[in-house]
Design a protein around this motif. Structure first.
Motif, PDB file in Angstrom:
ATOM      1  N   LYS A   1       8.007   2.070  -9.435  1.00 58.34           N
ATOM      2  CA  LYS A   1       6.926   3.023  -9.714  1.00 58.34           C
ATOM      3  C   LYS A   1       6.318   3.551  -8.422  1.00 58.34           C
ATOM      4  O   LYS A   1       6.064   4.760  -8.289  1.00 58.34           O
ATOM      5  CB  LYS A   1       5.850   2.348 -10.567  1.00 58.34           C
ATOM      6  CG  LYS A   1       6.288   2.006 -11.981  1.00 58.34           C
ATOM      7  CD  LYS A   1       5.189   1.273 -12.726  1.00 58.34           C
ATOM      8  CE  LYS A   1       5.628   0.881 -14.127  1.00 58.34           C
ATOM      9  NZ  LYS A   1       4.565   0.121 -14.850  1.00 58.34           N
ATOM     10  N   VAL A   2       6.083   2.649  -7.477  1.00 58.38           N
ATOM     11  CA  VAL A   2       5.515   3.080  -6.197  1.00 58.38           C
ATOM     12  C   VAL A   2       6.491   4.006  -5.466  1.00 58.38           C
ATOM     13  O   VAL A   2       6.092   5.025  -4.893  1.00 58.38           O
ATOM     14  CB  VAL A   2       5.167   1.867  -5.319  1.00 58.38           C
ATOM     15  CG1 VAL A   2       4.699   2.317  -3.939  1.00 58.38           C
ATOM     16  CG2 VAL A   2       4.085   1.014  -5.978  1.00 58.38           C
ATOM     17  N   ALA A   3       7.779   3.661  -5.491  1.00 60.74           N
ATOM     18  CA  ALA A   3       8.786   4.460  -4.799  1.00 60.74           C
ATOM     19  C   ALA A   3       8.871   5.873  -5.375  1.00 60.74           C
ATOM     20  O   ALA A   3       8.962   6.856  -4.626  1.00 60.74           O
ATOM     21  CB  ALA A   3      10.151   3.772  -4.885  1.00 60.74           C
ATOM     22  N   VAL A   4       8.844   5.984  -6.700  1.00 60.24           N
ATOM     23  CA  VAL A   4       8.896   7.303  -7.333  1.00 60.24           C
ATOM     24  C   VAL A   4       7.678   8.129  -6.929  1.00 60.24           C
ATOM     25  O   VAL A   4       7.785   9.325  -6.616  1.00 60.24           O
ATOM     26  CB  VAL A   4       8.982   7.170  -8.864  1.00 60.24           C
ATOM     27  CG1 VAL A   4       8.790   8.531  -9.538  1.00 60.24           C
ATOM     28  CG2 VAL A   4      10.322   6.567  -9.277  1.00 60.24           C
TER      29      VAL A   4
ATOM     30  N   ALA B   1      -0.596   7.644  -0.481  1.00 60.25           N
ATOM     31  CA  ALA B   1      -0.595   7.583  -1.945  1.00 60.25           C
ATOM     32  C   ALA B   1       0.095   6.306  -2.427  1.00 60.25           C
ATOM     33  O   ALA B   1      -0.382   5.644  -3.362  1.00 60.25           O
ATOM     34  CB  ALA B   1       0.105   8.813  -2.517  1.00 60.25           C
ATOM     35  N   GLY B   2       1.213   5.955  -1.784  1.00 58.66           N
ATOM     36  CA  GLY B   2       1.935   4.749  -2.174  1.00 58.66           C
ATOM     37  C   GLY B   2       1.141   3.481  -1.910  1.00 58.66           C
ATOM     38  O   GLY B   2       1.155   2.547  -2.724  1.00 58.66           O
TER      39      GLY B   2
ATOM     40  N   LEU C   1      -1.586  -1.879  -8.185  1.00 59.07           N
ATOM     41  CA  LEU C   1      -0.659  -2.740  -8.925  1.00 59.07           C
ATOM     42  C   LEU C   1      -0.693  -4.186  -8.436  1.00 59.07           C
ATOM     43  O   LEU C   1       0.080  -5.013  -8.904  1.00 59.07           O
ATOM     44  CB  LEU C   1       0.768  -2.195  -8.791  1.00 59.07           C
ATOM     45  CG  LEU C   1       1.032  -0.824  -9.421  1.00 59.07           C
ATOM     46  CD1 LEU C   1       2.464  -0.377  -9.138  1.00 59.07           C
ATOM     47  CD2 LEU C   1       0.784  -0.855 -10.927  1.00 59.07           C
ATOM     48  N   ARG C   2      -1.592  -4.476  -7.494  1.00 58.96           N
ATOM     49  CA  ARG C   2      -1.759  -5.816  -6.934  1.00 58.96           C
ATOM     50  C   ARG C   2      -0.492  -6.315  -6.229  1.00 58.96           C
ATOM     51  O   ARG C   2      -0.124  -7.494  -6.328  1.00 58.96           O
ATOM     52  CB  ARG C   2      -2.201  -6.810  -8.017  1.00 58.96           C
ATOM     53  CG  ARG C   2      -3.527  -6.447  -8.670  1.00 58.96           C
ATOM     54  CD  ARG C   2      -3.961  -7.487  -9.671  1.00 58.96           C
ATOM     55  NE  ARG C   2      -5.204  -7.126 -10.322  1.00 58.96           N
ATOM     56  CZ  ARG C   2      -6.419  -7.296  -9.816  1.00 58.96           C
ATOM     57  NH1 ARG C   2      -6.555  -7.841  -8.619  1.00 58.96           N
ATOM     58  NH2 ARG C   2      -7.494  -6.938 -10.491  1.00 58.96           N
TER      59      ARG C   2
ATOM     60  N   THR D   1       5.313  -5.189   0.646  1.00 62.20           N
ATOM     61  CA  THR D   1       5.758  -3.966  -0.024  1.00 62.20           C
ATOM     62  C   THR D   1       6.231  -2.950   0.999  1.00 62.20           C
ATOM     63  O   THR D   1       7.246  -2.270   0.802  1.00 62.20           O
ATOM     64  CB  THR D   1       4.613  -3.373  -0.865  1.00 62.20           C
ATOM     65  OG1 THR D   1       4.219  -4.317  -1.868  1.00 62.20           O
ATOM     66  CG2 THR D   1       5.050  -2.085  -1.540  1.00 62.20           C
ATOM     67  N   ALA D   2       5.495  -2.826   2.103  1.00 60.02           N
ATOM     68  CA  ALA D   2       5.908  -1.909   3.167  1.00 60.02           C
ATOM     69  C   ALA D   2       7.261  -2.309   3.735  1.00 60.02           C
ATOM     70  O   ALA D   2       8.104  -1.448   4.039  1.00 60.02           O
ATOM     71  CB  ALA D   2       4.845  -1.887   4.269  1.00 60.02           C
TER      72      ALA D   2
END
Length: 244
Positions: free
Chosen positions: A47-50, A87-88, A95-96, A102-103
């Motif tokens: 979801k974050v990638a999109v 934004a990401g 989304l915690r 994540t980076a």
């Protein structure tokens, strides 16, 4: 230079657009794979990638429309990526997801997409190089690609240099991911090494973009900022990653 991958009547598939889409798809797949490796929720990472990809495309389009940014390809790409990264990051926090890890999951995708986009730039004629007599020089003959003075002149294939450098970075980042490392270390490596390679390649670019205070190309200033940010991440590493 092949601006059109194929053309059938009025139906035209731009090579740049095709490679941009291909890079996005490959980056999504790599990002999800790395998420598994780092024990992150792949659905959340997807979801974050999109969101990041859509934000980057939208930001790039806005800059092209309002400010004629295609003349300064690297700066435009960087500005759009900053907007997309912001934004990401906000969505990842929502989304915690652990922000540094994540980076790290996105770092190999950034290298891969940059490598593919550089090939797209070669086909579109942007980010062209300075004159050279090397046997692997490229020649552009399309008026829409380079200024008239550069048409028919052997130039450094700086787009290929950038693509190869980013692909080498992809290999390095994947190697780092399979070794003991700290959260944020992989992204820091990409920022530092990509910034360094872009800074050096600017010396070979014929369209380095506008000068800051008439002294240094904006692209080199941005690259220096990337190197600095990567160094800061390495100096302030987070807790040990489960993906090492």
């Amino acid at each position: 230079m092949h601006p059109h991958l194929f053309q059938f009547g009025r139906l035209v598939l731009p090579t740049y657009g095709f490679l941009l889409a291909l890079g996005a798809i490959l980056s999504l797949l790599v990002c999800v794979r790395v998420a598994h490796l780092l024990s992150l929720d792949p659905d959340k990472i997807w979801k974050v990638a999109v969101l990041v990809i859509l934000s980057a495309l939208l930001g790039n389009r806005i800059l092209m429309t309002l400010s004629r940014w295609p003349r300064y390809g690297f700066a435009a790409e960087f500005a759009a990526n900053v907007m997309a990264a912001a934004a990401g990051a906000i969505y990842a926090l929502h989304l915690r997801l652990p922000l540094r890890r994540t980076a790290d999951a996105f770092a190999p995708s950034l290298a891969l997409s940059s490598s593919v986009v550089s090939i797209a730039c070669l086909e579109a004629g942007c980010d062209y190089g300075t004159p050279t007599h090397l046997p692997w020089a490229v020649i552009f003959r399309t008026p829409a690609a380079v200024p008239r003075a550069m048409q028919g002149v052997p130039l450094h294939p700086t787009q290929l240099y950038a693509s190869l450098a980013e692909f080498a970075l992809l290999v390095v980042l994947l190697w780092l991911l399979h070794r003991p490392h700290f959260d944020g270390e992989v992204l820091g490596a990409w920022l530092f090494l990509a910034g360094l390679s872009n800074f050096l390649l600017t010396f070979l670019r014929g369209d380095g973009g506008p000068l800051v205070s008439g002294l240094i190309p904006a692209a080199q200033l941005i690259s220096a900022a990337m190197v600095l940010a990567g160094g800061v991440l390495w100096l302030h590493r987070g807790q040990a990653s489960d993906g090492g």
